[in-house]
Design a protein around this motif. Structure first.
Motif, PDB file in Angstrom:
ATOM      1  N   ARG A  87       0.839  -1.206   0.000  1.00  0.00           N
ATOM      2  CA  ARG A  87       0.000   0.000   0.000  1.00  0.00           C
ATOM      3  C   ARG A  87       0.875   1.257   0.000  1.00  0.00           C
ATOM      4  O   ARG A  87       0.626   2.208  -0.744  1.00  0.00           O
ATOM      5  CB  ARG A  87      -0.919   0.014   1.222  1.00  0.00           C
ATOM      6  CG  ARG A  87      -2.030  -1.023   1.191  1.00  0.00           C
ATOM      7  CD  ARG A  87      -2.734  -1.111   2.545  1.00  0.00           C
ATOM      8  NE  ARG A  87      -3.625  -2.260   2.616  1.00  0.00           N
ATOM      9  CZ  ARG A  87      -4.952  -2.205   2.610  1.00  0.00           C
ATOM     10  NH1 ARG A  87      -5.548  -1.022   2.544  1.00  0.00           N
ATOM     11  NH2 ARG A  87      -5.686  -3.295   2.665  1.00  0.00           N
TER      12      ARG A  87
ATOM     13  N   PHE B 167      -6.485 -13.066   0.298  1.00  0.00           N
ATOM     14  CA  PHE B 167      -7.349 -12.061   0.920  1.00  0.00           C
ATOM     15  C   PHE B 167      -6.723 -10.671   0.840  1.00  0.00           C
ATOM     16  O   PHE B 167      -7.404  -9.693   0.515  1.00  0.00           O
ATOM     17  CB  PHE B 167      -7.644 -12.436   2.369  1.00  0.00           C
ATOM     18  CG  PHE B 167      -8.564 -13.616   2.510  1.00  0.00           C
ATOM     19  CD1 PHE B 167      -9.917 -13.500   2.226  1.00  0.00           C
ATOM     20  CD2 PHE B 167      -8.085 -14.848   2.918  1.00  0.00           C
ATOM     21  CE1 PHE B 167     -10.776 -14.571   2.347  1.00  0.00           C
ATOM     22  CE2 PHE B 167      -8.936 -15.945   3.029  1.00  0.00           C
ATOM     23  CZ  PHE B 167     -10.278 -15.802   2.746  1.00  0.00           C
ATOM     24  N   THR B 168      -5.410 -10.577   1.127  1.00  0.00           N
ATOM     25  CA  THR B 168      -4.730  -9.284   1.048  1.00  0.00           C
ATOM     26  C   THR B 168      -4.723  -8.778  -0.390  1.00  0.00           C
ATOM     27  O   THR B 168      -4.900  -7.583  -0.650  1.00  0.00           O
ATOM     28  CB  THR B 168      -3.291  -9.408   1.567  1.00  0.00           C
ATOM     29  OG1 THR B 168      -3.319  -9.920   2.902  1.00  0.00           O
ATOM     30  CG2 THR B 168      -2.586  -8.066   1.560  1.00  0.00           C
TER      31      THR B 168
ATOM     32  N   GLU C 166      -6.946  -9.309  -2.722  1.00  0.00           N
ATOM     33  CA  GLU C 166      -8.261  -8.769  -3.084  1.00  0.00           C
ATOM     34  C   GLU C 166      -8.521  -7.424  -2.408  1.00  0.00           C
ATOM     35  O   GLU C 166      -9.139  -6.530  -2.996  1.00  0.00           O
ATOM     36  CB  GLU C 166      -9.345  -9.783  -2.744  1.00  0.00           C
ATOM     37  CG  GLU C 166      -9.319 -11.003  -3.672  1.00  0.00           C
ATOM     38  CD  GLU C 166     -10.385 -12.032  -3.336  1.00  0.00           C
ATOM     39  OE1 GLU C 166     -11.191 -11.780  -2.411  1.00  0.00           O
ATOM     40  OE2 GLU C 166     -10.426 -13.088  -3.991  1.00  0.00           O
ATOM     41  N   GLU C 167      -8.031  -7.260  -1.184  1.00  0.00           N
ATOM     42  CA  GLU C 167      -8.144  -5.957  -0.515  1.00  0.00           C
ATOM     43  C   GLU C 167      -7.436  -4.880  -1.340  1.00  0.00           C
ATOM     44  O   GLU C 167      -7.948  -3.766  -1.519  1.00  0.00           O
ATOM     45  CB  GLU C 167      -7.529  -6.012   0.882  1.00  0.00           C
ATOM     46  CG  GLU C 167      -8.362  -6.734   1.932  1.00  0.00           C
ATOM     47  CD  GLU C 167      -7.678  -6.759   3.279  1.00  0.00           C
ATOM     48  OE1 GLU C 167      -6.579  -6.156   3.408  1.00  0.00           O
ATOM     49  OE2 GLU C 167      -8.216  -7.388   4.207  1.00  0.00           O
TER      50      GLU C 167
ATOM     51  N   CYS D 131      -9.140  -3.620  -4.439  1.00  0.00           N
ATOM     52  CA  CYS D 131     -10.111  -2.563  -4.134  1.00  0.00           C
ATOM     53  C   CYS D 131      -9.417  -1.225  -3.892  1.00  0.00           C
ATOM     54  O   CYS D 131      -9.931  -0.167  -4.269  1.00  0.00           O
ATOM     55  CB  CYS D 131     -10.965  -2.960  -2.927  1.00  0.00           C
ATOM     56  SG  CYS D 131     -12.020  -4.405  -3.241  1.00  0.00           S
ATOM     57  N   VAL D 132      -8.218  -1.277  -3.283  1.00  0.00           N
ATOM     58  CA  VAL D 132      -7.454  -0.054  -3.064  1.00  0.00           C
ATOM     59  C   VAL D 132      -7.075   0.587  -4.404  1.00  0.00           C
ATOM     60  O   VAL D 132      -7.281   1.786  -4.614  1.00  0.00           O
ATOM     61  CB  VAL D 132      -6.188  -0.339  -2.229  1.00  0.00           C
ATOM     62  CG1 VAL D 132      -5.233   0.861  -2.246  1.00  0.00           C
ATOM     63  CG2 VAL D 132      -6.570  -0.669  -0.786  1.00  0.00           C
TER      64      VAL D 132
END
Length: 262
Positions: free
Chosen positions: A149, A175-176, A178-179, A182-183
């Motif tokens: 990020r 999971f990270t 896919e997060e 979205c970011v």
């Protein structure tokens, strides 16, 4: 719409006249504001394409134009993020994000006098990617997903017209990953930056992109361009819909065909 990236009939060979032909007859167009993805078999020249667009390689034949300028040297309007965030461990997260401002000429001369404004800009990016309050942390105090990020913030801090992403989420768990899809989806919507994503993940390409370029086996060229039909904004639930999975399966089949044709 205006072409931000214009590649026409490009050949790129490594190792001299008898060396490896990485791409041949490579042609593609990316409009300003687009989110484009590039997929294809391993070794098809996706990374070479990245280097051609950013001016790290100059082709032996053909034309590369970025933002109206023929590419003959490294391009300053580009931000880049890779699979490995490569954060400097002795600098805080905020200091890592500000690093490009010390290098890009138009910002380097303004950094000292306008540091407060740049810090505010970096903190705003951190908030956009869900890292508000983490600017004082060192990279070793962040998880892999948090480092990535911050890496996206660093790629955007000098306000590039074009963001190049080379497998940026490949090392992360599902999971990270896919997060962070979205970011980057939200960053694209908020910033309006043009993005080219190189990825092996066909779900990632189908979820994020407006258009998907499929490359042949080496020497690489574009064999198919897909316009992604899904309206924005997109939710992760899209991946359970038949039309989405049909697109992923079609891409898979095209890449399998390209591999067998090698």
């Amino acid at each position: 719409m205006t072409h931000l990236v214009f590649i026409d009939d490009v050949d790129m060979r490594y190792g001299g006249a008898d060396g490896t032909l990485a791409v041949s007859g490579l042609t593609m167009r990316v409009e300003k504001g687009d989110f484009a993805a590039v997929v294809g078999p391993s070794g098809c020249g996706k990374s070479t394409l990245m280097k051609l667009v950013t001016g790290l390689h100059i082709p032996q034949a053909g034309t590369v134009i970025v933002a109206g300028q023929h590419v003959t040297k490294p391009v300053s309007i580009v931000g880049m993020a890779f699979q490995n965030p490569t954060m400097l461990p002795w600098r805080t997260t905020l200091e890592n994000i500000l690093l490009p401002l010390e290098i890009v000429e138009k910002h380097r001369h303004r950094l000292r006098a306008h540091r407060k404004d740049y810090v505010a800009q970096a903190e705003n990016l951190l908030e956009l990617v869900g890292l508000k309050g983490f600017g004082a942390k060192y990279p070793w105090q962040l998880s892999g997903g948090m480092q990535q990020r911050a890496n996206l913030c660093r790629a955007l801090i000098h306000q590039p017209d074009l963001l190049m992403l080379d497998e940026p989420f490949g090392a992360l768990d599902a999971f990270t990953r896919e997060e962070l899809w979205c970011v980057i989806r939200d960053l694209h919507a908020a910033q309006g930056v043009t993005i080219i994503l190189v990825t092996h993940d066909l779900r990632e390409a189908s979820f994020l992109a407006d258009k998907i370029f499929v490359m042949s086996a080496r020497p690489g060229r574009i064999v198919r361009e897909h316009r992604v039909p899904f309206a924005r904004p997109r939710d992760l639930d899209l991946m359970y819909e038949k039309e989405f999975n049909d697109l992923v399966h079609q891409l898979h089949g095209e890449i399998a065909t390209a591999r067998m044709a090698a």
